[in-house]
Design a protein around this motif. Sequence first.
Motif, short mmCIF file in Angstrom:
data_model
loop_
_atom_site.label_atom_id
_atom_site.label_comp_id
_atom_site.label_asym_id
_atom_site.label_seq_id
_atom_site.Cartn_x
_atom_site.Cartn_y
_atom_site.Cartn_z
N THR A 33 45.09 39.43 49.18
CA THR A 33 43.70 39.42 48.73
C THR A 33 43.38 40.78 48.13
N TRP A 35 40.16 43.27 46.36
CA TRP A 35 38.75 43.53 46.05
C TRP A 35 38.68 44.67 45.04
N HIS A 37 35.70 47.00 43.12
CA HIS A 37 34.28 47.34 43.12
C HIS A 37 33.96 48.34 42.02
N THR A 72 31.32 43.57 43.22
CA THR A 72 32.64 43.58 43.84
C THR A 72 33.30 42.24 43.58
N GLN A 73 34.43 42.25 42.91
CA GLN A 73 35.14 41.01 42.62
C GLN A 73 36.22 40.78 43.67
N LEU A 74 36.31 39.54 44.14
CA LEU A 74 37.26 39.14 45.17
C LEU A 74 38.29 38.21 44.56
N ASN A 76 41.41 35.97 45.87
CA ASN A 76 42.25 35.43 46.93
C ASN A 76 43.58 34.97 46.35
N SER A 103 42.94 46.17 49.19
CA SER A 103 43.71 44.93 49.25
C SER A 103 44.20 44.70 50.67
#
Length: 221
Positions: A33, A35, A37, A72-74, A76, A103
């Motif tokens: 995962t 992230w 920001h 903030t982009q996530l 998965n 991550s």
Amino acid sequence: IAAMSMAGFEGTDVFVPSVGQGPGSGGSEWKTTLWVHNPGDAEALCQMSFLRRNQPNPNPAMYSFSIPVGDTQLYNEIIPTVFGLTGYGALRITCDTAVVVNSRIFNDPDDDLAQTQGQFFSAIPASFALAVGERTDILGVNQDGDGAFRYNFGFVETTGLPAEIHVTMYDGQGVDLGSRSYQLRGLEPLQFNVSDLGLGSQPTGNGRLHVEVTAGDGAVL
């Protein structure tokens, strides 16, 4: 005046040293995962590259994206969902303004996040990379007879040029247990278990890795 402090390092060129999607040791199944920001006051225009492990990456798979101010982009399972791939390596994120990237790579054999085990990484700015003659120490090497931990170490080249590094393991009393040199090609991530140093599968419960870049024009995280 209060200043904002991030749980990581801002940068316009940062590396996540270990990412992947696929099977691992002991029946484990690994996912990642990510992230990203944008703490700035302008939209961030970014590119992300997947650097495959155990090979140079002069033309890596790439993904372009943008992040609005404050977002903030996530992502998965980032390796298959963004790049359409599986496998292991590192991520490089470059942006026209500084971002913060975190991550998590984790074992998820049953698709149950509550039962996962993994490692959290903050992305490291390329400016932190070691050039020839520079060195660092990594503490907390723990892989001994009680079987509680399995310890891997790794590195990634950041410039596209080759580098040689020398890794020495010491025990808690500073005794030299052994060493090995590694060759990195341009933008190549490598990762090994500590047994790769030739010290057996249970070298120490309190070790230190001393890492020095000994040759080449590249730079290493």
